[in-house]
Write a protein that holds these residues in place. Sequence first.
Motif, PDB file in Angstrom:
ATOM      1  N   ALA A   2       2.714  -6.677  10.219  1.00 19.13           N
ATOM      2  CA  ALA A   2       4.177  -5.394  10.050  1.00 19.13           C
ATOM      3  C   ALA A   2       4.024  -6.399   9.192  1.00 19.13           C
ATOM      4  O   ALA A   2       5.567  -5.637   8.784  1.00 19.13           O
ATOM      5  N   ASP A   3       4.927  -6.861  10.720  1.00 20.30           N
ATOM      6  CA  ASP A   3       7.093  -7.564  10.021  1.00 20.30           C
ATOM      7  C   ASP A   3       7.326  -8.299   9.315  1.00 20.30           C
ATOM      8  O   ASP A   3       7.818  -8.115   8.334  1.00 20.30           O
ATOM      9  N   ASP A   4       5.637  -9.709   9.363  1.00 22.89           N
ATOM     10  CA  ASP A   4       6.299 -10.217   7.616  1.00 22.89           C
ATOM     11  C   ASP A   4       6.052  -9.040   6.312  1.00 22.89           C
ATOM     12  O   ASP A   4       7.235  -9.380   5.432  1.00 22.89           O
ATOM     13  N   ALA A   5       5.062  -8.594   6.564  1.00 20.04           N
ATOM     14  CA  ALA A   5       4.793  -7.387   5.238  1.00 20.04           C
ATOM     15  C   ALA A   5       6.273  -6.695   5.107  1.00 20.04           C
ATOM     16  O   ALA A   5       6.618  -6.666   3.898  1.00 20.04           O
ATOM     17  N   ALA A   6       6.640  -6.288   6.183  1.00 20.72           N
ATOM     18  CA  ALA A   6       8.438  -5.435   6.119  1.00 20.72           C
ATOM     19  C   ALA A   6       9.562  -6.026   5.333  1.00 20.72           C
ATOM     20  O   ALA A   6       9.842  -6.043   4.625  1.00 20.72           O
ATOM     21  N   TRP A   7       9.342  -7.878   6.171  1.00 23.81           N
ATOM     22  CA  TRP A   7      10.117  -8.475   5.269  1.00 23.81           C
ATOM     23  C   TRP A   7      10.228  -8.622   3.999  1.00 23.81           C
ATOM     24  O   TRP A   7      11.283  -9.140   3.218  1.00 23.81           O
ATOM     25  N   CYS A   8       9.293  -9.194   3.873  1.00 26.49           N
ATOM     26  CA  CYS A   8       8.898  -9.239   2.217  1.00 26.49           C
ATOM     27  C   CYS A   8       9.246  -7.645   1.631  1.00 26.49           C
ATOM     28  O   CYS A   8      10.339  -8.068   0.501  1.00 26.49           O
ATOM     29  N   ALA A   9       8.742  -6.759   1.974  1.00 18.92           N
ATOM     30  CA  ALA A   9       9.268  -5.206   1.033  1.00 18.92           C
ATOM     31  C   ALA A   9      10.510  -5.257   0.465  1.00 18.92           C
ATOM     32  O   ALA A   9      11.351  -5.064  -0.222  1.00 18.92           O
ATOM     33  N   ARG A  59      -4.750 -11.944   9.243  1.00 16.38           N
ATOM     34  CA  ARG A  59      -4.012 -10.974   8.808  1.00 16.38           C
ATOM     35  C   ARG A  59      -3.853  -9.961   9.734  1.00 16.38           C
ATOM     36  O   ARG A  59      -5.073  -9.251  10.208  1.00 16.38           O
ATOM     37  N   SER A  60      -2.302  -9.111  10.031  1.00 18.35           N
ATOM     38  CA  SER A  60      -2.501  -7.837  10.826  1.00 18.35           C
ATOM     39  C   SER A  60      -1.499  -6.700  10.639  1.00 18.35           C
ATOM     40  O   SER A  60      -1.152  -6.249  11.355  1.00 18.35           O
ATOM     41  N   ASP A  61      -2.024  -6.647   9.197  1.00 20.35           N
ATOM     42  CA  ASP A  61      -0.761  -5.659   8.217  1.00 20.35           C
ATOM     43  C   ASP A  61      -0.630  -4.431   8.395  1.00 20.35           C
ATOM     44  O   ASP A  61      -0.408  -3.854   6.947  1.00 20.35           O
ATOM     45  N   ASP A  62      -2.348  -4.348   8.234  1.00 19.26           N
ATOM     46  CA  ASP A  62      -2.989  -3.360   7.240  1.00 19.26           C
ATOM     47  C   ASP A  62      -2.913  -2.561   6.043  1.00 19.26           C
ATOM     48  O   ASP A  62      -3.054  -1.605   5.974  1.00 19.26           O
ATOM     49  N   GLY A  63      -3.538  -4.022   5.347  1.00 16.12           N
ATOM     50  CA  GLY A  63      -3.396  -3.923   4.177  1.00 16.12           C
ATOM     51  C   GLY A  63      -1.760  -3.902   3.261  1.00 16.12           C
ATOM     52  O   GLY A  63      -1.631  -3.799   2.178  1.00 16.12           O
ATOM     53  N   ARG A  64      -0.820  -3.778   3.667  1.00 21.89           N
ATOM     54  CA  ARG A  64       0.353  -4.130   3.611  1.00 21.89           C
ATOM     55  C   ARG A  64       0.889  -4.609   2.386  1.00 21.89           C
ATOM     56  O   ARG A  64       1.133  -4.991   1.220  1.00 21.89           O
ATOM     57  N   PHE A  65       0.660  -6.069   2.838  1.00 21.05           N
ATOM     58  CA  PHE A  65       1.210  -7.484   1.810  1.00 21.05           C
ATOM     59  C   PHE A  65       0.351  -7.216   0.601  1.00 21.05           C
ATOM     60  O   PHE A  65       0.967  -7.607  -0.489  1.00 21.05           O
ATOM     61  N   ASP A  66      -0.637  -6.828   1.246  1.00 25.21           N
ATOM     62  CA  ASP A  66      -2.326  -7.238  -0.768  1.00 25.21           C
ATOM     63  C   ASP A  66      -1.392  -6.837  -1.520  1.00 25.21           C
ATOM     64  O   ASP A  66      -1.260  -6.384  -2.932  1.00 25.21           O
ATOM     65  N   ASP A  67      -1.225  -4.976  -0.529  1.00 22.98           N
ATOM     66  CA  ASP A  67      -0.526  -3.596  -1.447  1.00 22.98           C
ATOM     67  C   ASP A  67       0.649  -4.290  -2.516  1.00 22.98           C
ATOM     68  O   ASP A  67       0.602  -4.196  -4.073  1.00 22.98           O
ATOM     69  N   LEU A  68       1.501  -4.354  -1.596  1.00 25.74           N
ATOM     70  CA  LEU A  68       2.920  -5.442  -2.100  1.00 25.74           C
ATOM     71  C   LEU A  68       2.935  -6.815  -2.908  1.00 25.74           C
ATOM     72  O   LEU A  68       3.403  -6.452  -4.172  1.00 25.74           O
ATOM     73  N   LEU A  69       1.997  -7.499  -3.128  1.00 27.01           N
ATOM     74  CA  LEU A  69       1.324  -8.466  -3.669  1.00 27.01           C
ATOM     75  C   LEU A  69       0.463  -8.016  -5.605  1.00 27.01           C
ATOM     76  O   LEU A  69       1.816  -8.225  -6.263  1.00 27.01           O
ATOM     77  N   ALA A  70      -0.017  -6.970  -4.937  1.00 27.00           N
ATOM     78  CA  ALA A  70      -0.626  -6.004  -6.039  1.00 27.00           C
ATOM     79  C   ALA A  70       0.633  -5.542  -6.221  1.00 27.00           C
ATOM     80  O   ALA A  70       0.661  -6.091  -8.312  1.00 27.00           O
ATOM     81  N   LYS A  71       1.226  -4.791  -6.282  1.00 24.85           N
ATOM     82  CA  LYS A  71       1.972  -3.869  -7.487  1.00 24.85           C
ATOM     83  C   LYS A  71       3.406  -5.057  -7.770  1.00 24.85           C
ATOM     84  O   LYS A  71       4.176  -4.782  -8.441  1.00 24.85           O
ATOM     85  N   ALA A  72       3.912  -5.838  -7.033  1.00 22.93           N
ATOM     86  CA  ALA A  72       5.017  -7.306  -7.183  1.00 22.93           C
ATOM     87  C   ALA A  72       4.656  -7.682  -8.744  1.00 22.93           C
ATOM     88  O   ALA A  72       5.000  -7.585  -9.776  1.00 22.93           O
TER      89      ALA A  72
END
Length: 191
Positions: free
Chosen positions: A54-61, A92-105
């Motif tokens: 989740a922290d990695d996904a938050a970094w990307c966001a 993955r242990s980000d609860d799907g946040r990175f995949d959501d971010l990737l699709a939207k980006a």
Amino acid sequence: MSAPSTKSQESFGSLQPSCRKTAAHALTVVRDGVITGEGPTTKGRIHFSRALDADDAAWCARILTATAVEHQPVSRAEAEALFEISDAAAERSDDGRFDDLLAKALAHHAASESGLPVPPRTVALSRDNDIASWAPTHAANIDAQVLEWIATQMRGKRRINHALAAMVATLLGAAALPLAQLPGVLDMTMM
């Protein structure tokens, strides 16, 4: 998005993008942290190599929605860096946040490359906003070369991004484009 730790806030200062080019570079720093489990994006926490949390996904966001780039469309370099992060993460242990971010980006990038208006990144990439609320719904409005590039990036990946696959399938389902213009994209929608 999870709240950054004090050490993360200190590190973010050094990764604060000033333009889309530096945002893409900052994303490669996240990628390197995912690969090795070390670096400025992993300081102060336990991080395993080849894991995305989740922290990695938050970094990307945070990088993608920084003030300097908020009103600019997501660039090809940023999108490529996101694909590299996705490829680097075996777990993955980000609860799907990175995949959501990737699709939207990618939707943001595809729409802007096709000459369509896009909302600010803080709106488009927000987990609270559904991609359907702003992304194009017809492939006829999207440049075929952009769709082909996305399909090429997704082809042969060991991990399927269901949010991205659904977005592309929606675009192709409404498409007036001949499939000959998009070789190999049809098999991607079967995921």
